[in-house]
Scaffold this motif. Sequence first.
Motif, PDB file in Angstrom:
ATOM      1  N   HIS A   1      19.476  61.348  84.836  1.00  0.00           N
ATOM      2  CA  HIS A   1      18.378  60.392  84.654  1.00  0.00           C
ATOM      3  C   HIS A   1      16.852  61.049  84.934  1.00  0.00           C
ATOM      4  CE1 HIS A   1      20.883  56.600  84.400  1.00  0.00           C
ATOM      5  NE2 HIS A   1      21.277  57.603  83.319  1.00  0.00           N
ATOM      6  N   ALA A   2      17.040  61.696  86.108  1.00  0.00           N
ATOM      7  CA  ALA A   2      15.700  62.324  86.748  1.00  0.00           C
ATOM      8  C   ALA A   2      15.310  63.578  86.024  1.00  0.00           C
ATOM      9  CB  ALA A   2      16.036  62.976  88.183  1.00  0.00           C
ATOM     10  N   GLU A   3      16.055  64.234  85.574  1.00  0.00           N
ATOM     11  CA  GLU A   3      15.616  65.340  84.643  1.00  0.00           C
ATOM     12  C   GLU A   3      14.820  64.771  83.203  1.00  0.00           C
ATOM     13  OE1 GLU A   3      17.642  69.221  82.449  1.00  0.00           O
ATOM     14  OE2 GLU A   3      18.897  68.102  83.798  1.00  0.00           O
ATOM     15  N   GLU A   4      15.575  63.653  82.684  1.00  0.00           N
ATOM     16  CA  GLU A   4      15.004  63.177  81.555  1.00  0.00           C
ATOM     17  C   GLU A   4      13.553  62.713  82.013  1.00  0.00           C
ATOM     18  OE1 GLU A   4      17.886  60.138  80.237  1.00  0.00           O
ATOM     19  OE2 GLU A   4      19.052  61.466  79.355  1.00  0.00           O
ATOM     20  N   PHE A   5      13.456  61.909  83.196  1.00  0.00           N
ATOM     21  CA  PHE A   5      12.279  61.426  83.373  1.00  0.00           C
ATOM     22  C   PHE A   5      10.989  62.411  83.551  1.00  0.00           C
ATOM     23  CE2 PHE A   5      14.422  57.521  85.582  1.00  0.00           C
ATOM     24  CZ  PHE A   5      13.971  56.773  84.580  1.00  0.00           C
ATOM     25  N   HIS A   6      11.503  63.786  84.196  1.00  0.00           N
ATOM     26  CA  HIS A   6      10.564  64.597  84.389  1.00  0.00           C
ATOM     27  C   HIS A   6       9.855  65.288  83.169  1.00  0.00           C
ATOM     28  CE1 HIS A   6      10.337  64.791  88.704  1.00  0.00           C
ATOM     29  NE2 HIS A   6      11.659  64.769  88.850  1.00  0.00           N
ATOM     30  N   THR A   7      10.491  64.897  82.029  1.00  0.00           N
ATOM     31  CA  THR A   7       9.736  65.395  80.669  1.00  0.00           C
ATOM     32  C   THR A   7       8.820  64.480  80.208  1.00  0.00           C
ATOM     33  OG1 THR A   7      11.274  64.020  79.202  1.00  0.00           O
ATOM     34  CG2 THR A   7      12.201  66.405  79.978  1.00  0.00           C
ATOM     35  N   ILE A   8       8.589  63.138  80.880  1.00  0.00           N
ATOM     36  CA  ILE A   8       7.688  62.161  80.318  1.00  0.00           C
ATOM     37  C   ILE A   8       6.719  61.652  81.448  1.00  0.00           C
ATOM     38  CG2 ILE A   8       8.635  61.380  78.217  1.00  0.00           C
ATOM     39  CD1 ILE A   8       9.944  59.119  79.965  1.00  0.00           C
ATOM     40  N   VAL A   9       6.998  62.082  82.693  1.00  0.00           N
ATOM     41  CA  VAL A   9       6.342  61.479  83.868  1.00  0.00           C
ATOM     42  C   VAL A   9       6.160  62.427  85.082  1.00  0.00           C
ATOM     43  CG1 VAL A   9       6.447  58.981  83.372  1.00  0.00           C
ATOM     44  CG2 VAL A   9       8.052  60.271  84.956  1.00  0.00           C
ATOM     45  N   SER A  10       5.305  62.483  85.816  1.00  0.00           N
ATOM     46  CA  SER A  10       5.438  63.192  87.096  1.00  0.00           C
ATOM     47  C   SER A  10       5.758  61.932  87.966  1.00  0.00           C
ATOM     48  CB  SER A  10       3.936  63.671  87.494  1.00  0.00           C
ATOM     49  OG  SER A  10       3.065  62.667  87.617  1.00  0.00           O
TER      50      SER A  10
ATOM     51  N   THR B   1       3.504  58.849  86.556  1.00  0.00           N
ATOM     52  CA  THR B   1       2.332  58.970  86.244  1.00  0.00           C
ATOM     53  C   THR B   1       2.868  59.426  84.704  1.00  0.00           C
ATOM     54  OG1 THR B   1       1.069  59.291  87.950  1.00  0.00           O
ATOM     55  CG2 THR B   1       0.108  59.676  85.976  1.00  0.00           C
ATOM     56  N   LEU B   2       2.388  58.878  83.651  1.00  0.00           N
ATOM     57  CA  LEU B   2       2.745  59.151  82.269  1.00  0.00           C
ATOM     58  C   LEU B   2       2.125  60.600  82.075  1.00  0.00           C
ATOM     59  CD1 LEU B   2       2.455  55.985  80.094  1.00  0.00           C
ATOM     60  CD2 LEU B   2       4.520  57.312  80.835  1.00  0.00           C
ATOM     61  N   LEU B   3       2.877  61.664  81.529  1.00  0.00           N
ATOM     62  CA  LEU B   3       2.332  62.976  81.041  1.00  0.00           C
ATOM     63  C   LEU B   3       1.190  62.769  80.002  1.00  0.00           C
ATOM     64  CD1 LEU B   3       5.348  65.220  81.870  1.00  0.00           C
ATOM     65  CD2 LEU B   3       3.381  64.566  83.502  1.00  0.00           C
ATOM     66  N   ASP B   4       1.910  61.962  79.054  1.00  0.00           N
ATOM     67  CA  ASP B   4       1.211  61.439  77.852  1.00  0.00           C
ATOM     68  C   ASP B   4       1.009  59.850  77.766  1.00  0.00           C
ATOM     69  OD1 ASP B   4       0.292  60.608  75.335  1.00  0.00           O
ATOM     70  OD2 ASP B   4       1.977  61.832  74.234  1.00  0.00           O
ATOM     71  N   PRO B   5      -0.316  59.521  77.777  1.00  0.00           N
ATOM     72  CA  PRO B   5      -0.383  57.943  77.674  1.00  0.00           C
ATOM     73  C   PRO B   5       0.391  57.152  76.534  1.00  0.00           C
ATOM     74  CG  PRO B   5      -2.609  59.223  78.191  1.00  0.00           C
ATOM     75  CD  PRO B   5      -1.453  60.239  77.981  1.00  0.00           C
ATOM     76  N   ALA B   6       0.397  57.878  75.698  1.00  0.00           N
ATOM     77  CA  ALA B   6       1.161  57.379  74.424  1.00  0.00           C
ATOM     78  C   ALA B   6       2.675  57.194  74.642  1.00  0.00           C
ATOM     79  CB  ALA B   6       1.040  58.023  73.218  1.00  0.00           C
ATOM     80  N   GLY B   7       3.435  57.422  75.735  1.00  0.00           N
ATOM     81  CA  GLY B   7       4.509  57.739  75.969  1.00  0.00           C
ATOM     82  C   GLY B   7       5.122  56.554  76.913  1.00  0.00           C
ATOM     83  N   ALA B   8       4.442  55.302  76.660  1.00  0.00           N
ATOM     84  CA  ALA B   8       4.792  54.327  77.731  1.00  0.00           C
ATOM     85  C   ALA B   8       6.008  53.546  77.214  1.00  0.00           C
ATOM     86  CB  ALA B   8       3.714  53.357  77.738  1.00  0.00           C
ATOM     87  N   ALA B   9       5.981  53.092  75.906  1.00  0.00           N
ATOM     88  CA  ALA B   9       7.266  52.647  75.375  1.00  0.00           C
ATOM     89  C   ALA B   9       8.366  53.400  75.683  1.00  0.00           C
ATOM     90  CB  ALA B   9       7.079  52.482  73.930  1.00  0.00           C
TER      91      ALA B   9
ATOM     92  N   ASP C   1      -5.599  48.990  86.260  1.00  0.00           N
ATOM     93  CA  ASP C   1      -6.616  49.888  86.188  1.00  0.00           C
ATOM     94  C   ASP C   1      -6.314  51.234  85.416  1.00  0.00           C
ATOM     95  OD1 ASP C   1      -8.280  47.792  87.238  1.00  0.00           O
ATOM     96  OD2 ASP C   1      -8.270  48.896  89.321  1.00  0.00           O
ATOM     97  N   ARG C   2      -5.291  51.918  85.661  1.00  0.00           N
ATOM     98  CA  ARG C   2      -4.756  52.815  85.233  1.00  0.00           C
ATOM     99  C   ARG C   2      -3.379  52.738  84.649  1.00  0.00           C
ATOM    100  NH1 ARG C   2      -4.470  57.358  89.350  1.00  0.00           N
ATOM    101  NH2 ARG C   2      -3.989  58.655  87.336  1.00  0.00           N
TER     102      ARG C   2
END
Length: 205
Positions: A76-85, A10-18, A47-48
Motif C-alpha cells: 500500500h505504501a509503495e502505491e501511495f508514494h506514486t501519488i502523494v508525498s 501532499t498530492l503530487l498532482d492536485p488532480a489526483g484527489a479522487a 486552505d491547501r
Amino acid sequence: MSFTVINTFTLLDPAGAAEFEARFLAHVEWMRAQPGFSAHQAVRSSDRPEVYVNLGWWERPEDFQKVLASATFQEHAEEFHTIVSVEADPSMGVVRFDGVAGEPGDVLFVDFFAVEGDQDAFVAAYRAHAQAAAALDGFVTADLAKSLFARPGGFTALTRWRTAEAALAATGLPEYAALAALAEVRTVPAAPVAGDRAELAQAGA
C-alpha cells in the motif's frame, strides 16, 4: 494515552484527489482489521486542498510496528508514494477532552505546535485551554499528541467543533493566550474525509 501516528499527505498532482481518497479508504478498511487499531480521523486542508492529515490511534507502538512490517502495508505504501508525498510523525497522546455528547461537528482544526521551552509547562497550558474550551457551546473534542522523534519539541492537536464561531471564541480565551506564549503554532482549518475519533471511547483507548 494512545500511540498516535500522524501522517501528512501532499498530492503530487492536485488532480489526483479522487484516486488518493479511494486508495486511502481501501487502506483504512484493511487497517481497521489489524490487532491494536483503535480509531482514525482523516481531514483535508481547507486552505491547501492538496494536503491531507490523518491521525491514527493504536493501543501500543508494537501493534503498529507489526503492521508496518507487513507485506500488505508495504505494498500500500509503495502505491501511495506514486501519488502523494508522505511525512510521518509517530507521537504519543498526552491530552484528551470530550465535550457534552450530542451531534458531532464538522468544523476541524489541526494545530502544529513547536515548543522550545518547558514541554511540561506547555502540556499543562494546553490542558487548561482545552478544559476552558470544553465549557463553550459548540465544543466537541480536543486531542494533543507529542512527537516522539520526527519533530523535537513538536506537538499536534486536533480539535472538533460544531461551529466555526465556537472555534474562534476559543482563541479569545485567556488560556489560549497563555498557551500561545509558550509555542509557535501553525493552524490548519480542515474538513473531515474519513474516520471517527469518537471510536476511541468505544475502544477504551
